[in-house]
Design a protein around this motif. Sequence first.
Motif, PDB file in Angstrom:
ATOM      1  N   LEU A  75       0.838  -1.197   0.000  1.00 39.18           N
ATOM      2  CA  LEU A  75       0.000   0.000   0.000  1.00 39.18           C
ATOM      3  C   LEU A  75       0.875   1.250   0.000  1.00 39.18           C
ATOM      4  O   LEU A  75       1.756   1.400   0.843  1.00 39.18           O
ATOM      5  N   ASP A  76       0.595   2.109  -0.924  1.00 41.77           N
ATOM      6  CA  ASP A  76       1.312   3.380  -0.987  1.00 41.77           C
ATOM      7  C   ASP A  76       0.907   4.242   0.206  1.00 41.77           C
ATOM      8  O   ASP A  76      -0.229   4.162   0.688  1.00 41.77           O
ATOM      9  N   TYR A  79      -2.236   5.983  -0.270  1.00 40.86           N
ATOM     10  CA  TYR A  79      -3.488   5.233  -0.441  1.00 40.86           C
ATOM     11  C   TYR A  79      -4.614   5.997   0.258  1.00 40.86           C
ATOM     12  O   TYR A  79      -4.564   6.225   1.470  1.00 40.86           O
ATOM     13  N   GLY A 125      -3.318   4.467   4.152  1.00 42.09           N
ATOM     14  CA  GLY A 125      -1.914   4.659   3.789  1.00 42.09           C
ATOM     15  C   GLY A 125      -1.094   5.325   4.887  1.00 42.09           C
ATOM     16  O   GLY A 125       0.123   5.183   4.938  1.00 42.09           O
ATOM     17  N   LYS A 132      -2.583  -1.152  10.174  1.00 43.04           N
ATOM     18  CA  LYS A 132      -2.916  -1.706   8.847  1.00 43.04           C
ATOM     19  C   LYS A 132      -3.326  -3.171   8.994  1.00 43.04           C
ATOM     20  O   LYS A 132      -4.306  -3.628   8.413  1.00 43.04           O
TER      21      LYS A 132
END
Length: 223
Positions: A75-76, A79, A125, A132
């Motif tokens: 994930l950037d 995001y 993100g 996360k």
Amino acid sequence: MLSVNDLAINFGSTTVFDHLSFQVDQGDFLAVIGVNGVGKTTLIKTILGQLKPTAGTIETNPQLKIGYVPQFRNLDSEYPLTIADFVSLNFTGWKLPWLSKKERQRVQTVIKQLELTPIANRPLGRASGGEKQKAYLAQALVAEPNLLILDESTASLDPTTKQELLRVVKDLNQRLGLTIIFISHDMELVNEYPNKYLWLRSDGYSQGPIAELEMKLRGEADV
Ligand SMILES: Nc1ncnc2c1ncn2[C@@H]1O[C@H](COP(=O)(O)OP(=O)(O)OP(=O)(O)O)[C@@H](O)[C@H]1O
């Protein structure tokens, strides 16, 4: 709930495992352990129906609904979806372009279960690794699975965060009877939370109640 019978998987002439049989019962918390490359992910892919067995069968209860939590998603940091939006992506049979009241309530319930309420509107993100991981777990749970597969989901977390995540999972296991398959290299967690183990090895496998595992690890000759 899930019965693996005399399973074999080959890739070309390479046999990953064969004659593998084990059972997962409702309410089990099964640890799947084994060195890198022994076939843990291959086994999970087969259970998820992504790989066809070379031989053997996997029988499942018709009500089986699997939730899958990976170790890591790329994930950037930009995001944009919030944690709450990310969790809600996993509703199946989504008929409207917006969530029903019941679905919104379900998202809130799961977010609360995982103690994510204070950060539910934070972009995913920007969340920490542990947050996360909880969001991935929440996303799997929102669809109300009865079997949860945690695929090295604690691998990148610090010891305190690992314990916190596993405590939540154990609570779901004990309070709601959610069945868990936990793939891990972390023997401290494996000894503490699961009730059964499946140890895959290049020359076979062993399985049993978790209390047996420590003895087997001490005297590997008996495995
Ligand atoms: N599609 C494929 N084609 C050929 N070989 C494969 C394929 N997928 C996996 N393998 C091989 O099968 C073996 C088992 O891989 P697998 O990823 O299941 O191991 P693992 O126990 O999950 O390892 P790790 O702990 O490193 O994640 C490895 O030798 C791997 O290279």
